[in-house]
Design a protein around this motif. Structure first.
Motif, PDB file in Angstrom:
ATOM      1  N   CYS A 270       0.834  -1.204   0.000  1.00 57.78           N
ATOM      2  CA  CYS A 270       0.000   0.000   0.000  1.00 57.78           C
ATOM      3  C   CYS A 270       0.871   1.257   0.000  1.00 57.78           C
ATOM      4  CB  CYS A 270      -0.923   0.020   1.213  1.00 57.78           C
ATOM      5  SG  CYS A 270      -2.234  -1.219   1.134  1.00 57.78           S
ATOM      6  N   GLU A 271       1.943   1.235   0.749  1.00 56.55           N
ATOM      7  CA  GLU A 271       2.802   2.410   0.863  1.00 56.55           C
ATOM      8  C   GLU A 271       3.570   2.685  -0.434  1.00 56.55           C
ATOM      9  OE1 GLU A 271       5.392   4.253   4.461  1.00 56.55           O
ATOM     10  OE2 GLU A 271       5.797   2.164   3.979  1.00 56.55           O
ATOM     11  N   THR A 272       4.115   1.650  -1.052  1.00 57.00           N
ATOM     12  CA  THR A 272       4.944   1.862  -2.245  1.00 57.00           C
ATOM     13  C   THR A 272       4.130   1.981  -3.526  1.00 57.00           C
ATOM     14  OG1 THR A 272       5.308  -0.527  -2.467  1.00 57.00           O
ATOM     15  CG2 THR A 272       6.982   0.734  -1.294  1.00 57.00           C
ATOM     16  N   GLU A 273       3.081   1.187  -3.661  1.00 60.12           N
ATOM     17  CA  GLU A 273       2.327   1.177  -4.914  1.00 60.12           C
ATOM     18  C   GLU A 273       1.137   2.131  -4.925  1.00 60.12           C
ATOM     19  OE1 GLU A 273       1.330  -2.834  -5.991  1.00 60.12           O
ATOM     20  OE2 GLU A 273       3.413  -3.491  -5.841  1.00 60.12           O
ATOM     21  N   ARG A 274       0.564   2.395  -3.751  1.00 66.61           N
ATOM     22  CA  ARG A 274      -0.638   3.236  -3.688  1.00 66.61           C
ATOM     23  C   ARG A 274      -0.411   4.558  -2.956  1.00 66.61           C
ATOM     24  NH1 ARG A 274      -2.923  -1.987  -1.746  1.00 66.61           N
ATOM     25  NH2 ARG A 274      -3.323  -3.149  -3.636  1.00 66.61           N
ATOM     26  N   SER A 275       0.773   4.729  -2.380  1.00 60.16           N
ATOM     27  CA  SER A 275       1.119   5.937  -1.610  1.00 60.16           C
ATOM     28  C   SER A 275       0.136   6.207  -0.475  1.00 60.16           C
ATOM     29  CB  SER A 275       1.220   7.156  -2.521  1.00 60.16           C
ATOM     30  OG  SER A 275       2.195   6.957  -3.497  1.00 60.16           O
ATOM     31  N   VAL A 276      -0.286   5.117   0.196  1.00 56.16           N
ATOM     32  CA  VAL A 276      -1.224   5.216   1.313  1.00 56.16           C
ATOM     33  C   VAL A 276      -0.615   4.483   2.496  1.00 56.16           C
ATOM     34  CG1 VAL A 276      -3.533   4.603   2.112  1.00 56.16           C
ATOM     35  CG2 VAL A 276      -3.188   5.217  -0.265  1.00 56.16           C
ATOM     36  N   GLU A 277      -0.745   5.063   3.688  1.00 60.78           N
ATOM     37  CA  GLU A 277      -0.261   4.400   4.893  1.00 60.78           C
ATOM     38  C   GLU A 277      -1.396   3.587   5.510  1.00 60.78           C
ATOM     39  OE1 GLU A 277       1.492   7.120   7.657  1.00 60.78           O
ATOM     40  OE2 GLU A 277       3.363   7.204   6.520  1.00 60.78           O
ATOM     41  N   VAL A 278      -1.259   2.277   5.459  1.00 60.41           N
ATOM     42  CA  VAL A 278      -2.237   1.355   6.027  1.00 60.41           C
ATOM     43  C   VAL A 278      -1.501   0.493   7.042  1.00 60.41           C
ATOM     44  CG1 VAL A 278      -3.820  -0.541   5.523  1.00 60.41           C
ATOM     45  CG2 VAL A 278      -3.560   1.318   3.882  1.00 60.41           C
ATOM     46  N   ASP A 279      -2.100   0.316   8.219  1.00 59.87           N
ATOM     47  CA  ASP A 279      -1.476  -0.516   9.250  1.00 59.87           C
ATOM     48  C   ASP A 279      -1.190  -1.914   8.723  1.00 59.87           C
ATOM     49  OD1 ASP A 279      -1.336   1.272  11.390  1.00 59.87           O
ATOM     50  OD2 ASP A 279      -3.388   0.842  12.014  1.00 59.87           O
ATOM     51  N   ALA A 280      -0.006  -2.404   9.014  1.00 58.91           N
ATOM     52  CA  ALA A 280       0.349  -3.769   8.647  1.00 58.91           C
ATOM     53  C   ALA A 280      -0.224  -4.731   9.676  1.00 58.91           C
ATOM     54  CB  ALA A 280       1.867  -3.912   8.585  1.00 58.91           C
ATOM     55  N   ASP A 281      -0.701  -5.857   9.190  1.00 58.45           N
ATOM     56  CA  ASP A 281      -1.237  -6.905  10.063  1.00 58.45           C
ATOM     57  C   ASP A 281      -0.362  -8.149  10.039  1.00 58.45           C
ATOM     58  OD1 ASP A 281      -3.754  -5.604  10.881  1.00 58.45           O
ATOM     59  OD2 ASP A 281      -4.192  -5.691   8.744  1.00 58.45           O
ATOM     60  N   PHE A 282       0.542  -8.214   9.054  1.00 55.85           N
ATOM     61  CA  PHE A 282       1.413  -9.374   8.890  1.00 55.85           C
ATOM     62  C   PHE A 282       2.801  -8.926   8.452  1.00 55.85           C
ATOM     63  CE2 PHE A 282      -2.901 -10.666   7.944  1.00 55.85           C
ATOM     64  CZ  PHE A 282      -3.047 -11.797   8.723  1.00 55.85           C
ATOM     65  N   TYR A 283       3.796  -9.729   8.802  1.00 59.78           N
ATOM     66  CA  TYR A 283       5.161  -9.535   8.305  1.00 59.78           C
ATOM     67  C   TYR A 283       5.634 -10.862   7.728  1.00 59.78           C
ATOM     68  CZ  TYR A 283      10.154  -9.024   8.049  1.00 59.78           C
ATOM     69  OH  TYR A 283      11.446  -9.008   7.585  1.00 59.78           O
TER      70      TYR A 283
ATOM     71  N   LYS B 133       8.378 -10.775  16.861  1.00 60.96           N
ATOM     72  CA  LYS B 133       9.283 -11.383  15.879  1.00 60.96           C
ATOM     73  C   LYS B 133       9.486 -10.480  14.665  1.00 60.96           C
ATOM     74  CE  LYS B 133       8.546 -16.167  17.126  1.00 60.96           C
ATOM     75  NZ  LYS B 133       8.399 -17.523  16.632  1.00 60.96           N
ATOM     76  N   TRP B 134       8.699  -9.406  14.563  1.00 59.32           N
ATOM     77  CA  TRP B 134       8.829  -8.474  13.444  1.00 59.32           C
ATOM     78  C   TRP B 134      10.090  -7.644  13.644  1.00 59.32           C
ATOM     79  CZ3 TRP B 134       3.610  -5.765  11.963  1.00 59.32           C
ATOM     80  CH2 TRP B 134       2.608  -6.725  11.795  1.00 59.32           C
ATOM     81  N   PRO B 135      10.805  -7.333  12.581  1.00 60.23           N
ATOM     82  CA  PRO B 135      11.973  -6.459  12.735  1.00 60.23           C
ATOM     83  C   PRO B 135      11.531  -5.015  12.971  1.00 60.23           C
ATOM     84  CG  PRO B 135      11.621  -6.933  10.425  1.00 60.23           C
ATOM     85  CD  PRO B 135      10.618  -7.760  11.194  1.00 60.23           C
ATOM     86  N   LEU B 136      12.423  -4.231  13.498  1.00 61.15           N
ATOM     87  CA  LEU B 136      12.155  -2.825  13.736  1.00 61.15           C
ATOM     88  C   LEU B 136      11.970  -2.113  12.405  1.00 61.15           C
ATOM     89  CD1 LEU B 136      12.129  -0.881  16.208  1.00 61.15           C
ATOM     90  CD2 LEU B 136      14.506  -0.405  15.687  1.00 61.15           C
ATOM     91  N   SER B 137      10.864  -1.413  12.248  1.00 62.19           N
ATOM     92  CA  SER B 137      10.622  -0.685  10.998  1.00 62.19           C
ATOM     93  C   SER B 137      11.455   0.595  10.989  1.00 62.19           C
ATOM     94  CB  SER B 137       9.145  -0.346  10.852  1.00 62.19           C
ATOM     95  OG  SER B 137       8.770   0.646  11.783  1.00 62.19           O
ATOM     96  N   LYS B 138      11.688   1.149   9.819  1.00 62.24           N
ATOM     97  CA  LYS B 138      12.456   2.393   9.686  1.00 62.24           C
ATOM     98  C   LYS B 138      11.762   3.540  10.413  1.00 62.24           C
ATOM     99  CE  LYS B 138      16.024   1.146   7.408  1.00 62.24           C
ATOM    100  NZ  LYS B 138      17.304   1.135   8.080  1.00 62.24           N
ATOM    101  N   LYS B 139      10.427   3.589  10.350  1.00 55.40           N
ATOM    102  CA  LYS B 139       9.690   4.656  11.025  1.00 55.40           C
ATOM    103  C   LYS B 139       9.859   4.566  12.537  1.00 55.40           C
ATOM    104  CE  LYS B 139       6.302   5.613   7.560  1.00 55.40           C
ATOM    105  NZ  LYS B 139       4.925   5.864   7.265  1.00 55.40           N
ATOM    106  N   MET B 140       9.820   3.348  13.066  1.00 54.63           N
ATOM    107  CA  MET B 140       9.983   3.177  14.500  1.00 54.63           C
ATOM    108  C   MET B 140      11.417   3.526  14.900  1.00 54.63           C
ATOM    109  SD  MET B 140       9.161  -0.064  16.949  1.00 54.63           S
ATOM    110  CE  MET B 140       7.467  -0.138  16.438  1.00 54.63           C
ATOM    111  N   GLU B 141      12.378   3.083  14.110  1.00 59.25           N
ATOM    112  CA  GLU B 141      13.785   3.378  14.395  1.00 59.25           C
ATOM    113  C   GLU B 141      14.014   4.894  14.418  1.00 59.25           C
ATOM    114  OE1 GLU B 141      18.157   2.722  12.336  1.00 59.25           O
ATOM    115  OE2 GLU B 141      16.511   1.417  11.749  1.00 59.25           O
ATOM    116  N   THR B 142      13.475   5.588  13.433  1.00 61.17           N
ATOM    117  CA  THR B 142      13.609   7.043  13.362  1.00 61.17           C
ATOM    118  C   THR B 142      12.969   7.704  14.572  1.00 61.17           C
ATOM    119  OG1 THR B 142      13.620   6.971  10.958  1.00 61.17           O
ATOM    120  CG2 THR B 142      13.085   9.089  11.971  1.00 61.17           C
ATOM    121  N   SER B 143      11.793   7.225  14.952  1.00 61.20           N
ATOM    122  CA  SER B 143      11.086   7.781  16.108  1.00 61.20           C
ATOM    123  C   SER B 143      11.886   7.581  17.390  1.00 61.20           C
ATOM    124  CB  SER B 143       9.720   7.124  16.242  1.00 61.20           C
ATOM    125  OG  SER B 143       9.082   7.546  17.406  1.00 61.20           O
TER     126      SER B 143
END
Length: 113
Positions: free
Chosen positions: A21-34, A70-80
């Motif tokens: 959603c973020e890369t192809e649609r330019s929309v921020e949608v909460d992730a439910d799976f990794y 078990k999910w890796p740290l996202s870039k947004k979380m790391e930046t925050s």
């Protein structure tokens, strides 16, 4: 909601966004799976097409929000986490042992000599 948090500005921050959603649609949608195989985050909609495109889909992957640890740290979380609370936009670069506090260069200059 497990994938969102409150930022320091009291705005909602989506730390884990669906990669598709973020890369192809330019929309921020909460992730439910990794997916640890693809190294991507998926929302409930995109995970269905992901499963259909992967015939060798591993049942242990993707991880749902129940296994968010078990999910890796996202870039947004790391930046925050690495941004100064006082001087927004400044990265935390130092640790003051006297105050047991992470500091940006401005904090060091003003309060942690």
């Amino acid at each position: 909601m497990a994938t969102s948090g409150i930022s320091r500005n009291s705005d909602v921050v989506k730390y884990y966004c669906c990669t598709i959603c973020e890369t192809e649609r330019s929309v921020e949608v909460d992730a439910d799976f990794y997916c640890k195989t693809c190294l991507k985050y998926f929302c409930r909609t995109c995970i269905h097409s992901h499963k259909q495109h992967r015939r060798w889909f591993n049942k242990k992957s993707p991880y749902g929000t129940d296994k968010i640890m078990k999910w890796p740290l996202s870039k947004k979380m790391e930046t925050s986490l690495l941004t100064c609370v006082i001087h927004k936009g400044e990265k935390l670069t130092m640790y003051c042992t006297d105050h047991s506090h992470l500091c940006c260069s401005k904090c060091v200059e003003l309060n942690h000599r």
